[in-house]
Scaffold this motif. Structure first.
Motif, PDB file in Angstrom:
ATOM      1  N   THR A   1       3.976   1.472  -1.109  1.00  0.00           N
ATOM      2  CA  THR A   1       4.613   1.565  -2.425  1.00  0.00           C
ATOM      3  C   THR A   1       3.643   2.158  -3.446  1.00  0.00           C
ATOM      4  OG1 THR A   1       5.959  -0.401  -1.929  1.00  0.00           O
ATOM      5  CG2 THR A   1       5.807   0.273  -4.231  1.00  0.00           C
ATOM      6  N   THR A   2       2.396   1.699  -3.407  1.00  0.00           N
ATOM      7  CA  THR A   2       1.373   2.226  -4.320  1.00  0.00           C
ATOM      8  C   THR A   2       1.150   3.714  -4.097  1.00  0.00           C
ATOM      9  OG1 THR A   2       0.246   0.082  -4.454  1.00  0.00           O
ATOM     10  CG2 THR A   2      -1.057   2.037  -5.011  1.00  0.00           C
ATOM     11  N   VAL A  55      -0.295   1.013 -12.012  1.00  0.00           N
ATOM     12  CA  VAL A  55       0.457   1.336 -10.790  1.00  0.00           C
ATOM     13  C   VAL A  55       0.825   0.062 -10.036  1.00  0.00           C
ATOM     14  CG1 VAL A  55       0.225   2.355  -8.482  1.00  0.00           C
ATOM     15  CG2 VAL A  55      -0.402   3.684 -10.513  1.00  0.00           C
ATOM     16  N   ARG A  56      -0.120  -0.875  -9.950  1.00  0.00           N
ATOM     17  CA  ARG A  56       0.169  -2.133  -9.254  1.00  0.00           C
ATOM     18  C   ARG A  56       1.280  -2.916  -9.967  1.00  0.00           C
ATOM     19  NH1 ARG A  56      -5.486  -2.077  -8.607  1.00  0.00           N
ATOM     20  NH2 ARG A  56      -5.790  -3.413 -10.432  1.00  0.00           N
ATOM     21  N   GLY A 111       4.557  -1.310  -9.226  1.00  0.00           N
ATOM     22  CA  GLY A 111       4.988  -1.649  -7.860  1.00  0.00           C
ATOM     23  C   GLY A 111       5.574  -3.046  -7.777  1.00  0.00           C
ATOM     24  N   ARG A 168       0.832  -1.201   0.000  1.00  0.00           N
ATOM     25  CA  ARG A 168       0.000   0.000   0.000  1.00  0.00           C
ATOM     26  C   ARG A 168       0.870   1.255   0.000  1.00  0.00           C
ATOM     27  NH1 ARG A 168      -5.437   0.027   1.241  1.00  0.00           N
ATOM     28  NH2 ARG A 168      -6.369  -2.012   1.675  1.00  0.00           N
ATOM     29  N   LEU A 227      -4.782   2.494 -12.177  1.00  0.00           N
ATOM     30  CA  LEU A 227      -4.476   1.821 -10.915  1.00  0.00           C
ATOM     31  C   LEU A 227      -3.853   0.449 -11.163  1.00  0.00           C
ATOM     32  CD1 LEU A 227      -7.632   2.723  -8.799  1.00  0.00           C
ATOM     33  CD2 LEU A 227      -5.300   3.581  -8.486  1.00  0.00           C
TER      34      LEU A 227
END
Length: 215
Positions: free
Chosen positions: A149-150, A170-171, A174, A147, A167
């Protein structure tokens, strides 16, 4: 087998990490001392140097108290990683990344984070190894790491209202960042290779931006 074995073995009477309710000022100070002691030991000797008894002695808490906060060495090291990322996030917020595109800003941010960990490779190795060894019993702590890192990546994108596709990007970014840490720490990738991989995956963010004329 000692409680500090690679597997997430807790003390006999340990339950979940203490406590679920907000910490008091005294409890927060105690937790801070524990995390600092863990980081010091890992910085000096890596993963194997972090032994629960030594952490308790260094932080001046009883061993039983330590286990109530962190049921195992793995819990402790993963929490230490979350704490390190939290401090890094605060630093990044004071000096946001430069770059014309979201991809440039995210790549710059993640390389700054990487270099911060690079300055203390034994600590970085200990934290990443713990993250790798973590099983379902450490899922809450691992979730906090991802979380954070996100959140660091999202801040760098400067997207006010990211779409589900953004999103998802983004994951993936990460996950790639954590993977590059592992490959670098294991000696399977150079700093230059890490930079190339980070630059490449961060382009996903720009690919999710709608072209002109589309909502």
């Amino acid at each position: 087998m000692p409680a500090d074995a690679h597997r997430t073995k807790a003390a006999p009477d340990a339950g979940r990490a203490e406590p679920a309710s907000p910490l008091t000022e005294r409890q927060e100070a105690r937790r801070r001392r524990i995390l600092q002691a863990c980081a010091r030991l890992a910085s000096r000797g890596g993963f194997d140097a972090v032994q629960m008894r030594e952490v308790a002695e260094s932080s001046q808490v009883a061993l039983g108290t330590l286990y109530r906060y962190f049921p195992s060495k793995i819990h402790l090291l993963v929490a230490t990683m979350q704490d390190q990322l939290e401090h890094l996030h605060a630093t990044l917020r004071k000096k946001p990344p430069a770059g014309e595109t979201a991809a440039e800003r995210v790549a710059g941010t993640l390389m700054r984070a990487f270099r911060a960990l690079q300055r203390d490779p034994l600590l970085a190795d200990a934290m990443v190894r713990a993250l790798t060894f973590a099983d379902r019993g450490v899922s809450a702590e691992v979730e906090q790491v991802f979380r954070r890192t996100t959140a660091i990546i999202l801040d760098a994108t400067d997207l006010a209202d990211p779409t589900p596709e953004q999103l998802s990007a983004v994951r993936v970014i990460g996950h790639t960042w954590h993977s590059t840490l592992i490959t670098w720490l294991s000696g399977r990738a150079s700093i230059e290779q890490v930079g190339v991989d980070i630059d490449t995956v961060c382009r996903l963010i720009d690919l999710t931006v709608p072209p002109p004329g589309r909502d």
